[in-house]
Scaffold this motif. Structure first.
Motif, PDB file in Angstrom:
ATOM      1  N   ASN A   1       0.843  -1.190   0.000  1.00  0.00           N
ATOM      2  CA  ASN A   1       0.000   0.000   0.000  1.00  0.00           C
ATOM      3  C   ASN A   1       0.884   1.248   0.000  1.00  0.00           C
ATOM      4  N   ALA A   2       0.965   1.905  -1.172  1.00  0.00           N
ATOM      5  CA  ALA A   2       1.703   3.164  -1.303  1.00  0.00           C
ATOM      6  C   ALA A   2       0.761   4.216  -1.867  1.00  0.00           C
ATOM      7  N   ALA A   3      -0.432   4.285  -1.272  1.00  0.00           N
ATOM      8  CA  ALA A   3      -1.525   5.071  -1.847  1.00  0.00           C
ATOM      9  C   ALA A   3      -1.561   6.528  -1.393  1.00  0.00           C
ATOM     10  N   GLY A   4      -0.535   6.994  -0.665  1.00  0.00           N
ATOM     11  CA  GLY A   4      -0.454   8.405  -0.332  1.00  0.00           C
ATOM     12  C   GLY A   4      -1.628   8.917   0.469  1.00  0.00           C
ATOM     13  N   LEU A   5      -2.441   9.758  -0.151  1.00  0.00           N
ATOM     14  CA  LEU A   5      -3.577  10.390   0.522  1.00  0.00           C
ATOM     15  C   LEU A   5      -4.589   9.387   1.079  1.00  0.00           C
ATOM     16  N   TYR A   6      -4.611   8.184   0.520  1.00  0.00           N
ATOM     17  CA  TYR A   6      -5.596   7.184   0.965  1.00  0.00           C
ATOM     18  C   TYR A   6      -4.938   5.976   1.630  1.00  0.00           C
ATOM     19  N   ALA A   7      -3.664   6.092   1.962  1.00  0.00           N
ATOM     20  CA  ALA A   7      -2.943   4.959   2.545  1.00  0.00           C
ATOM     21  C   ALA A   7      -3.534   4.527   3.886  1.00  0.00           C
ATOM     22  N   ASP A   8      -3.979   5.475   4.690  1.00  0.00           N
ATOM     23  CA  ASP A   8      -4.536   5.125   6.008  1.00  0.00           C
ATOM     24  C   ASP A   8      -5.841   4.351   5.864  1.00  0.00           C
ATOM     25  N   LYS A   9      -6.669   4.746   4.908  1.00  0.00           N
ATOM     26  CA  LYS A   9      -7.956   4.062   4.713  1.00  0.00           C
ATOM     27  C   LYS A   9      -7.751   2.635   4.210  1.00  0.00           C
ATOM     28  N   ILE A  10      -6.841   2.469   3.266  1.00  0.00           N
ATOM     29  CA  ILE A  10      -6.565   1.134   2.751  1.00  0.00           C
ATOM     30  C   ILE A  10      -5.950   0.258   3.835  1.00  0.00           C
ATOM     31  N   ALA A  11      -5.056   0.824   4.643  1.00  0.00           N
ATOM     32  CA  ALA A  11      -4.409   0.057   5.716  1.00  0.00           C
ATOM     33  C   ALA A  11      -5.439  -0.521   6.684  1.00  0.00           C
ATOM     34  N   LYS A  12      -6.481   0.225   6.942  1.00  0.00           N
ATOM     35  CA  LYS A  12      -7.500  -0.250   7.888  1.00  0.00           C
ATOM     36  C   LYS A  12      -8.250  -1.470   7.356  1.00  0.00           C
ATOM     37  N   ASP A  13      -8.305  -1.642   6.041  1.00  0.00           N
ATOM     38  CA  ASP A  13      -8.907  -2.855   5.470  1.00  0.00           C
ATOM     39  C   ASP A  13      -8.108  -4.102   5.842  1.00  0.00           C
ATOM     40  N   PHE A  14      -6.836  -3.890   6.206  1.00  0.00           N
ATOM     41  CA  PHE A  14      -5.946  -5.002   6.557  1.00  0.00           C
ATOM     42  C   PHE A  14      -5.616  -5.008   8.054  1.00  0.00           C
ATOM     43  N   LYS A  15      -6.395  -4.218   8.831  1.00  0.00           N
ATOM     44  CA  LYS A  15      -6.240  -4.147  10.291  1.00  0.00           C
ATOM     45  C   LYS A  15      -4.961  -3.425  10.711  1.00  0.00           C
ATOM     46  N   PHE A  16      -4.488  -2.507   9.895  1.00  0.00           N
ATOM     47  CA  PHE A  16      -3.320  -1.706  10.252  1.00  0.00           C
ATOM     48  C   PHE A  16      -3.699  -0.228  10.289  1.00  0.00           C
ATOM     49  N   GLY A  17      -2.807   0.581  10.873  1.00  0.00           N
ATOM     50  CA  GLY A  17      -3.005   2.024  10.907  1.00  0.00           C
ATOM     51  C   GLY A  17      -4.161   2.479  11.763  1.00  0.00           C
ATOM     52  N   LYS A  18      -4.508   1.690  12.772  1.00  0.00           N
ATOM     53  CA  LYS A  18      -5.710   1.978  13.556  1.00  0.00           C
ATOM     54  C   LYS A  18      -5.634   3.289  14.331  1.00  0.00           C
ATOM     55  N   LYS A  19      -4.443   3.684  14.759  1.00  0.00           N
ATOM     56  CA  LYS A  19      -4.345   4.902  15.582  1.00  0.00           C
ATOM     57  C   LYS A  19      -4.022   6.159  14.760  1.00  0.00           C
ATOM     58  N   TYR A  20      -4.078   6.023  13.431  1.00  0.00           N
ATOM     59  CA  TYR A  20      -3.710   7.152  12.577  1.00  0.00           C
ATOM     60  C   TYR A  20      -4.836   7.556  11.630  1.00  0.00           C
ATOM     61  N   THR A  21      -4.777   8.789  11.192  1.00  0.00           N
ATOM     62  CA  THR A  21      -5.629   9.262  10.100  1.00  0.00           C
ATOM     63  C   THR A  21      -4.860  10.325   9.326  1.00  0.00           C
ATOM     64  N   ILE A  22      -5.192  10.475   8.054  1.00  0.00           N
ATOM     65  CA  ILE A  22      -4.560  11.507   7.221  1.00  0.00           C
ATOM     66  C   ILE A  22      -5.295  12.827   7.389  1.00  0.00           C
ATOM     67  N   ILE A  23      -4.526  13.886   7.659  1.00  0.00           N
ATOM     68  CA  ILE A  23      -5.050  15.245   7.629  1.00  0.00           C
ATOM     69  C   ILE A  23      -4.382  15.954   6.447  1.00  0.00           C
ATOM     70  N   PRO A  24      -5.135  16.355   5.441  1.00  0.00           N
ATOM     71  CA  PRO A  24      -4.518  16.971   4.258  1.00  0.00           C
ATOM     72  C   PRO A  24      -4.228  18.460   4.460  1.00  0.00           C
ATOM     73  N   PHE A  25      -3.095  18.891   3.953  1.00  0.00           N
ATOM     74  CA  PHE A  25      -2.728  20.305   3.956  1.00  0.00           C
ATOM     75  C   PHE A  25      -2.436  20.732   2.523  1.00  0.00           C
ATOM     76  N   LYS A  26      -2.994  21.873   2.127  1.00  0.00           N
ATOM     77  CA  LYS A  26      -2.840  22.345   0.754  1.00  0.00           C
ATOM     78  C   LYS A  26      -1.589  23.203   0.618  1.00  0.00           C
ATOM     79  N   GLY A  27      -0.744  22.837  -0.345  1.00  0.00           N
ATOM     80  CA  GLY A  27       0.460  23.613  -0.631  1.00  0.00           C
ATOM     81  C   GLY A  27       0.334  24.328  -1.961  1.00  0.00           C
ATOM     82  N   ILE A  28       0.464  25.649  -1.921  1.00  0.00           N
ATOM     83  CA  ILE A  28       0.339  26.463  -3.133  1.00  0.00           C
ATOM     84  C   ILE A  28       1.619  27.287  -3.318  1.00  0.00           C
ATOM     85  N   TYR A  29       2.074  27.376  -4.562  1.00  0.00           N
ATOM     86  CA  TYR A  29       3.219  28.221  -4.915  1.00  0.00           C
ATOM     87  C   TYR A  29       2.745  29.391  -5.787  1.00  0.00           C
ATOM     88  N   LEU A  30       3.519  30.455  -5.763  1.00  0.00           N
ATOM     89  CA  LEU A  30       3.243  31.649  -6.567  1.00  0.00           C
ATOM     90  C   LEU A  30       4.477  31.918  -7.423  1.00  0.00           C
TER      91      LEU A  30
END
Length: 410
Positions: free
Chosen positions: A196-225
């Motif tokens: 599972n190298a799914a980046g933004l959705y890695a935590d959700k996929i991990a839970k299907d396999f009983k892993f990552g139970k104590k974690y969740t992804i919080i997204p932060f937006k990065g913008i350049y000018l």
């Protein structure tokens, strides 16, 4: 039923590099990468700054410290060997006052512990590197920091692994796991090992396999000018002294691979995982879950989230964003900045138990599956040595399982 020895979900730099490492070690194995988008490097791997970091920001006992120095060297060599563009422009970390200067001292200490080249330079030497840099007392200079084109790098790795027999299936979305089968919109897959190298959705996929139970992804937006006036007003990467209590490096000047200049990024809390622009890709479930944790962070003020959120939201105002960057330089034309560039989303892992942002790589797995839960910046720089580590960990887990089975039989 499509069957492979290794099935990797996620066609970013990490998924591609793991496939490359697996093929290097086990040439006869069958490997498939499934990617939900129409091509690889569609999200953070293709939307990051393109900076190859040197490795002096991270504490000596961290995986980031272990892999960034090696990764910088290996990715630099990979670009040269494959004729890819690389801008060896270096980096100056500049302080604006005495308090920030103490931060430079800490960074220098970390560099020494990590075995990373980082030099003290006074204003006269800074002027030789880039006449536009403004610093208090002294600055730090990183000669091994470079810029590359992340999409060009990922496409080259993609071509390399395809030639070696790796199958890459785009427009193939992971839907779940059932009875050791991987379910997708293109049918079922069978595999001996799932990665599972799914980046933004890695935590959700991990839970299907009983892993990552104590974690969740919080997204932060990065913008350049982009600085549209010219490509000459800044000649090196210019960074501020970061707040080392959080994983963000602050607004800085980046010198890109084509010599262009940009400032950024922001670290604006996002409200769903692909919250790039407007309501595109809006998902109510994601919105409610992320809003819950962001509200909790706001109430508890963990790692000063309130002030972080307020300050980051201000950066949507172009004039404020520009003014933050001006602290680092003697002169640039405020009117010379163009439009905001294509945003990226940082897949930042949150520990739900401690309510702290996790600053290091986090992996979990067993003899059947392995999950990269946190591979944020400098994940791109670290990709090659980190992938060796991942394959080592997979081999160790499979070996431990085999030993356990043999012991039970005997």
């Amino acid at each position: 039923m499509k069957s492979y020895d290794y099935l990797i979900v996620g066609g970013g730099i990490i998924g591609l590099s793991i496939a490359r490492e697996l093929k290097s070690r086990f040439p006869e194995t069958s490997i498939c990468i499934i990617e939900k988008e129409s091509d690889v490097a569609y999200h953070s791997s293709g939307r990051n700054s393109g900076v190859l970091h040197a490795g002096f920001y991270y504490t000596a006992n961290s995986l980031k410290a272990r892999f960034t120095r090696e990764g910088n060297q290996e990715m630099t060599k990979y670009c040269i060997d494959n004729g890819l563009r690389i801008n060896k422009c270096g980096k100056v970390v500049a302080a604006t006052n005495e308090e920030e200067f103490q931060g430079l001292i800490e960074l220098k200490s970390r560099a020494e512990k990590n075995g990373v080249e980082l030099e003290w330079v006074d204003q006269s030497v800074v002027n030789m590197i880039d006449t536009n840099v403004k610093t208090f007392n002294k600055a730090l200079y990183s000669p091994t920091t470079s810029s590359v084109d992340p999409i060009e790098v990922c496409q080259t790795i993609k071509d390399e692994v395809i030639k070696k027999g790796v199958k890459i299936l785009c427009n193939t979305r992971y839907k779940g796991s059932s009875n050791n089968k991987i379910l997708t919109n293109k049918g079922e897959f069978d595999c001996s090992y799932f990665i599972n190298a799914a980046g933004l959705y890695a935590d959700k996929i991990a839970k299907d396999f009983k892993f990552g139970k104590k974690y969740t992804i919080i997204p932060f937006k990065g913008i350049y000018l982009k600085y549209a006036k010219n490509k000459t007003d800044v000649t090196t990467n210019i960074y501020p002294v970061p707040n080392l209590k959080n994983p963000f490096l602050g607004v800085h000047f980046t010198k890109t691979v084509d010599e262009s200049i940009k400032i950024g990024p922001t670290a604006i809390p996002a409200f769903w995982r692909e919250n790039y622009k407007g309501l595109k890709n809006f998902k109510l479930g994601e919105f409610l879950s992320i809003l819950y944790y962001e509200a909790k962070l706001f109430v508890t003020n963990s790692f000063n989230f309130r002030s972080l959120a307020r300050e980051e939201m201000k950066k949507y105002k172009k004039s404020h964003f520009i003014n933050l960057s001006l602290k680092l330089v003697k002169h640039v034309d405020k009117r010379g900045f163009g439009k905001f560039m294509k945003p990226g989303i940082r897949a930042q892992l949150l520990n739900k138990e401690t309510m702290e942002l996790v600053q290091d790589f986090v992996v979990e797995g067993d003899h059947r599956s392995f999950h990269i839960l946190n591979a944020v910046s400098p994940g791109f720089t670290c990709a090659f040595p980190f992938s060796r580590y991942v394959v080592d960990e997979i081999a160790k887990r499979k070996s431990e399982r085999l030993k356990l089975v043999k012991d039970n039989i005997s």
